[in-house]
Design a protein around this motif. Sequence first.
Motif, PDB file in Angstrom:
ATOM      1  N   LEU B 146      41.669  57.899  57.972  1.00 63.58           N
ATOM      2  CA  LEU B 146      40.888  57.215  56.744  1.00 63.58           C
ATOM      3  C   LEU B 146      40.885  57.672  55.293  1.00 63.58           C
ATOM      4  O   LEU B 146      41.195  58.774  55.074  1.00 63.58           O
ATOM      5  N   SER B 147      40.811  56.740  54.378  1.00 68.12           N
ATOM      6  CA  SER B 147      40.930  56.988  52.856  1.00 68.12           C
ATOM      7  C   SER B 147      39.599  57.866  52.416  1.00 68.12           C
ATOM      8  O   SER B 147      38.607  57.577  53.077  1.00 68.12           O
ATOM      9  N   PRO B 148      39.767  58.608  51.464  1.00 68.61           N
ATOM     10  CA  PRO B 148      38.515  58.895  50.713  1.00 68.61           C
ATOM     11  C   PRO B 148      37.343  57.853  50.648  1.00 68.61           C
ATOM     12  O   PRO B 148      36.331  58.242  51.017  1.00 68.61           O
ATOM     13  N   ASP B 149      37.681  56.760  50.006  1.00 65.73           N
ATOM     14  CA  ASP B 149      36.986  55.675  49.764  1.00 65.73           C
ATOM     15  C   ASP B 149      36.369  55.285  51.322  1.00 65.73           C
ATOM     16  O   ASP B 149      34.961  55.144  51.255  1.00 65.73           O
ATOM     17  N   ASP B 150      36.968  55.064  52.343  1.00 63.68           N
ATOM     18  CA  ASP B 150      36.482  54.888  53.730  1.00 63.68           C
ATOM     19  C   ASP B 150      35.451  55.917  54.004  1.00 63.68           C
ATOM     20  O   ASP B 150      34.556  55.629  54.761  1.00 63.68           O
ATOM     21  N   VAL B 151      35.745  57.389  53.870  1.00 61.81           N
ATOM     22  CA  VAL B 151      34.871  58.187  54.133  1.00 61.81           C
ATOM     23  C   VAL B 151      33.511  58.249  53.419  1.00 61.81           C
ATOM     24  O   VAL B 151      32.273  58.348  54.180  1.00 61.81           O
ATOM     25  N   TYR B 152      33.657  57.830  52.096  1.00 60.95           N
ATOM     26  CA  TYR B 152      32.448  57.822  51.377  1.00 60.95           C
ATOM     27  C   TYR B 152      31.617  56.589  51.915  1.00 60.95           C
ATOM     28  O   TYR B 152      30.453  56.669  52.077  1.00 60.95           O
ATOM     29  N   ALA B 153      32.246  55.634  52.023  1.00 63.58           N
ATOM     30  CA  ALA B 153      31.447  54.315  52.853  1.00 63.58           C
ATOM     31  C   ALA B 153      30.872  54.524  54.034  1.00 63.58           C
ATOM     32  O   ALA B 153      29.772  54.083  54.239  1.00 63.58           O
ATOM     33  N   LEU B 154      31.445  55.170  54.907  1.00 64.91           N
ATOM     34  CA  LEU B 154      31.152  55.501  56.316  1.00 64.91           C
ATOM     35  C   LEU B 154      29.927  56.558  56.273  1.00 64.91           C
ATOM     36  O   LEU B 154      29.060  56.305  56.800  1.00 64.91           O
ATOM     37  N   THR B 155      29.992  57.352  55.341  1.00 61.61           N
ATOM     38  CA  THR B 155      28.812  58.289  55.373  1.00 61.61           C
ATOM     39  C   THR B 155      27.670  57.799  54.893  1.00 61.61           C
ATOM     40  O   THR B 155      26.695  57.840  55.203  1.00 61.61           O
ATOM     41  N   ALA B 156      28.003  56.849  53.803  1.00 60.16           N
ATOM     42  CA  ALA B 156      26.799  55.885  53.076  1.00 60.16           C
ATOM     43  C   ALA B 156      26.156  55.308  54.296  1.00 60.16           C
ATOM     44  O   ALA B 156      24.998  55.174  54.205  1.00 60.16           O
ATOM     45  N   TRP B 157      27.020  54.497  54.980  1.00 63.76           N
ATOM     46  CA  TRP B 157      26.371  53.693  56.069  1.00 63.76           C
ATOM     47  C   TRP B 157      25.572  54.454  56.944  1.00 63.76           C
ATOM     48  O   TRP B 157      24.417  54.116  57.069  1.00 63.76           O
ATOM     49  N   ILE B 158      26.045  55.629  57.331  1.00 69.06           N
ATOM     50  CA  ILE B 158      25.295  56.483  58.190  1.00 69.06           C
ATOM     51  C   ILE B 158      23.802  56.913  57.657  1.00 69.06           C
ATOM     52  O   ILE B 158      22.590  56.987  58.125  1.00 69.06           O
ATOM     53  N   LEU B 159      23.972  57.363  56.213  1.00 69.03           N
ATOM     54  CA  LEU B 159      22.582  57.864  55.555  1.00 69.03           C
ATOM     55  C   LEU B 159      21.820  56.547  55.346  1.00 69.03           C
ATOM     56  O   LEU B 159      20.771  56.916  55.584  1.00 69.03           O
ATOM     57  N   ALA B 160      22.425  55.588  54.990  1.00 68.84           N
ATOM     58  CA  ALA B 160      21.597  54.397  54.803  1.00 68.84           C
ATOM     59  C   ALA B 160      20.546  53.906  56.183  1.00 68.84           C
ATOM     60  O   ALA B 160      19.643  53.582  56.105  1.00 68.84           O
ATOM     61  N   LYS B 161      21.396  53.921  57.447  1.00 72.59           N
ATOM     62  CA  LYS B 161      21.130  53.640  58.547  1.00 72.59           C
ATOM     63  C   LYS B 161      19.631  54.532  58.759  1.00 72.59           C
ATOM     64  O   LYS B 161      18.818  54.143  59.570  1.00 72.59           O
ATOM     65  N   ASN B 162      19.988  55.638  58.477  1.00 74.50           N
ATOM     66  CA  ASN B 162      18.907  56.805  58.716  1.00 74.50           C
ATOM     67  C   ASN B 162      17.844  56.849  57.765  1.00 74.50           C
ATOM     68  O   ASN B 162      17.043  57.591  57.836  1.00 74.50           O
ATOM     69  N   GLY B 163      17.810  55.662  56.766  1.00 72.90           N
ATOM     70  CA  GLY B 163      16.671  55.555  55.768  1.00 72.90           C
ATOM     71  C   GLY B 163      16.885  56.849  54.771  1.00 72.90           C
ATOM     72  O   GLY B 163      15.796  57.023  54.199  1.00 72.90           O
ATOM     73  N   ILE B 164      17.990  57.402  54.679  1.00 76.13           N
ATOM     74  CA  ILE B 164      17.864  58.586  53.744  1.00 76.13           C
ATOM     75  C   ILE B 164      18.393  57.949  52.359  1.00 76.13           C
ATOM     76  O   ILE B 164      18.066  58.804  51.377  1.00 76.13           O
ATOM     77  N   ILE B 165      19.342  57.127  52.231  1.00 71.91           N
ATOM     78  CA  ILE B 165      19.646  56.409  50.974  1.00 71.91           C
ATOM     79  C   ILE B 165      19.482  55.135  51.162  1.00 71.91           C
ATOM     80  O   ILE B 165      19.274  54.525  52.005  1.00 71.91           O
ATOM     81  N   LYS B 166      19.648  54.326  49.984  1.00 69.70           N
ATOM     82  CA  LYS B 166      19.441  52.967  49.875  1.00 69.70           C
ATOM     83  C   LYS B 166      20.665  52.407  50.294  1.00 69.70           C
ATOM     84  O   LYS B 166      21.879  52.686  49.819  1.00 69.70           O
ATOM     85  N   GLU B 167      20.776  51.006  50.844  1.00 68.35           N
ATOM     86  CA  GLU B 167      22.113  50.164  51.031  1.00 68.35           C
ATOM     87  C   GLU B 167      22.987  50.209  49.811  1.00 68.35           C
ATOM     88  O   GLU B 167      24.018  50.072  50.041  1.00 68.35           O
ATOM     89  N   THR B 168      22.336  50.154  48.557  1.00 66.75           N
ATOM     90  CA  THR B 168      23.322  49.806  47.535  1.00 66.75           C
ATOM     91  C   THR B 168      23.524  51.117  46.676  1.00 66.75           C
ATOM     92  O   THR B 168      24.439  51.134  45.743  1.00 66.75           O
ATOM     93  N   ASP B 169      23.045  52.402  47.424  1.00 68.72           N
ATOM     94  CA  ASP B 169      23.523  53.691  46.678  1.00 68.72           C
ATOM     95  C   ASP B 169      25.146  53.783  46.771  1.00 68.72           C
ATOM     96  O   ASP B 169      25.646  53.747  47.802  1.00 68.72           O
ATOM     97  N   VAL B 170      25.595  54.419  45.718  1.00 73.43           N
ATOM     98  CA  VAL B 170      27.282  54.502  45.712  1.00 73.43           C
ATOM     99  C   VAL B 170      27.125  55.877  45.977  1.00 73.43           C
ATOM    100  O   VAL B 170      26.532  56.908  45.287  1.00 73.43           O
ATOM    101  N   MET B 171      27.971  56.300  47.038  1.00 76.93           N
ATOM    102  CA  MET B 171      28.427  57.831  47.645  1.00 76.93           C
ATOM    103  C   MET B 171      29.555  58.118  46.750  1.00 76.93           C
ATOM    104  O   MET B 171      30.651  57.363  47.116  1.00 76.93           O
ATOM    105  N   ASP B 172      29.792  59.202  46.049  1.00 77.82           N
ATOM    106  CA  ASP B 172      30.975  59.926  45.484  1.00 77.82           C
ATOM    107  C   ASP B 172      30.562  61.435  45.406  1.00 77.82           C
ATOM    108  O   ASP B 172      29.697  61.953  45.924  1.00 77.82           O
TER     109      ASP B 172
END
Lengths: 464, 218
Positions: B146-172
């Motif tokens: 996975l590229s760093p962008d991929d890993v940020y995106a996948l982490t964001a997906w997991i966090l958003a699914k758990n209701g910890i961040i918003k769907e639109t939040d950018v993870m970097d």
Amino acid sequence: MNSKLSDRRGFLKRGAALAGLAVGSIPFVNGKALASVTPGLIKGEVDTKLGVTPDEPTIQDLLYGGRSSYEKTVAIDSIGRLGALGLRNLTPLQDSIGVITPASFHYLVSRDLKLPNIDPREHTLMIHGMVDRPLTFTMEEIKRLPSVSRVYFLECTGNSGLAHYKSLLGDMKRGRKDVTVIQGVHGRTSTSEWTGVPLSLLLKGVGVQKGASWLIAEGSDIGRHAKSIPLTKAMDDVIVAYGQNGEAIRREQGYPLRLLVPGFQGVCNVKFVRSIKLVDKPYYLRPEISAYTNLHPDGMATWYESQVGPKSLITFPSDAHKLPGRGFYEISGIAWCGRGKISRVEVSTDNGWTWKDANLQQPIFSKAWTRFRLPWNWDGTETVIMSRCTNEYGDIQPTMLELAKLWGDDRTPPIPASEIEQWWETSSISEFLNNPIQPWRVKPDGSIQDALYNTLLPNPYFPG
Amino acid sequence: MGASKTHCTTRYCRIRISLAKANFLLPVMALLACGTAMAQLPIYNVGRTPTEAELRTWDNVVGPDGKELPPGSGTAKEGATLYAAKCVACHGKDGEGVFPYRALVGGRGTLNTPAANLTVGSYTPYATTIWDFINRAMPQYAERTLSPDDVYALTAWILAKNGIIKETDVMDKNTLVQVQMPNRHGFYPDPPQAAPDKNRSWLPYWNQAKPAAKSAAK
């Protein structure tokens, strides 16, 4: 997927069903299970010719040597579903002799069977982070440095845990006959002589900066196992090891280079180590959060509990043996502790009423198995035998019930047989770093049964 | 410098140099590998200073401060596509876990109940742990693809699914370390002790001083 009570419970439930999938399909020949490397994959019958010197050896056959074809002991592949979760070979403690485990019998925990096969000429170790001089070492360079050889045990954190026993029960119910409590539940410990460079020598050389308090070790295995280790421990007795029992470390054990973190749970001993970074806090990595933590009933969890407690086991006679008749036997076993030397092992041959000091094999090594022995005349009647050890700081090995108390379980024995499963399910005993006294019940016919996991003995069992 | 010359005859160094040639960076690379600021282990004179490039690749275990995080970014939306392609098989459509693999989503409010469900959402105290594990060890059987962008995106997906961040939040690199995980204060002792083993008994922390139990509201 809801895991019940805690991680370990979830682990159990998931595992039990997995075992159903996998081990149920293992065929039997003459009552002997055929081995499977990964549950579900039949690899073929255990080849007891493995490592055997042929009847009429050529000189070639003898260049690495073998054992007698009459010796059949092997490290069994993982009981039940634990194998699928990365817990693999179990040391045959019932046949252990002295305190050294041959590398071929060493227990194995590895997420992937695809063990790396590293060319030592390509392998390097980098020490970096909060240091004055980050440095990369080749294997050749590491081997030029002053070295030490020390005898240390390793033990998987989950060894002797309920998950192991459940897994074994599952296998037995499905007819697998080559599993015993002594090997299947307690077999994730081994002792070797490890040779390598003291990590403190390397750390002094690179110049650890003020403020550094932990190090992060990472391996080259497929899952890139990494672990935070306290710097105080690293400066004390950690070895960057390349030798095991007089030869190069085996691939299963991290060839060509691994960390040896004496007395700490197995997960700290990073294999195939390629990187050590000095930092100012632990890194809260997956193996120190999602596993190897203990969730308590109030929702709070403890973490970074690494040190193995005082522990002993009678290895002969145990549930892998049958005594041919009354008469003389030497009771023999192993005792170890993550904190210093074993100073005393007591053995009871009468259900815990009286205890005798066993002879301890000399020299006694710190954080290594100590072999104990006690002459015994069995009168042929049913009895329960067990051992308990004390370390040089006075820490005493607990009974399972005392352990339960430590974990906040106040229910007292006797626990009726019908309620044992329930007791186990609801007890708050940790799945990790279990070090209970293991009683063995000797039956009048000479057969021997586990008297810990399948029963919580009413008194007199360790009176007081 | 004798020692460094020896090193540049190793296969690793030759590969590096040929790579560098391809990138017409040879002068810089050669300088870093063989030229300046070479140190060795005092007394024994072994070891060599790693190159900047080596340091970058080796220094990949990510801690709670996120210092090791590479540049890049991703959102839950981008993560959803990746997740569907690379992770569903084991972790389930909504992160519920496919037997026997772990759930990545759910479990909040269950830690002090008999049905405690430990997921990276309900249990893990730092978001960096999730990023680090995906980056170095997932997906199983295709680790480190996975590229760093991929890993940020996948982490964001997991966090958003758990209701910890918003769907639109950018993870970097900056936002990931600021994520407040619900179970941040669920472990003790905090910070973990680093006492030398000789000074600590084997008894579990449970048996030692214990903070107040956390509220069921979690």
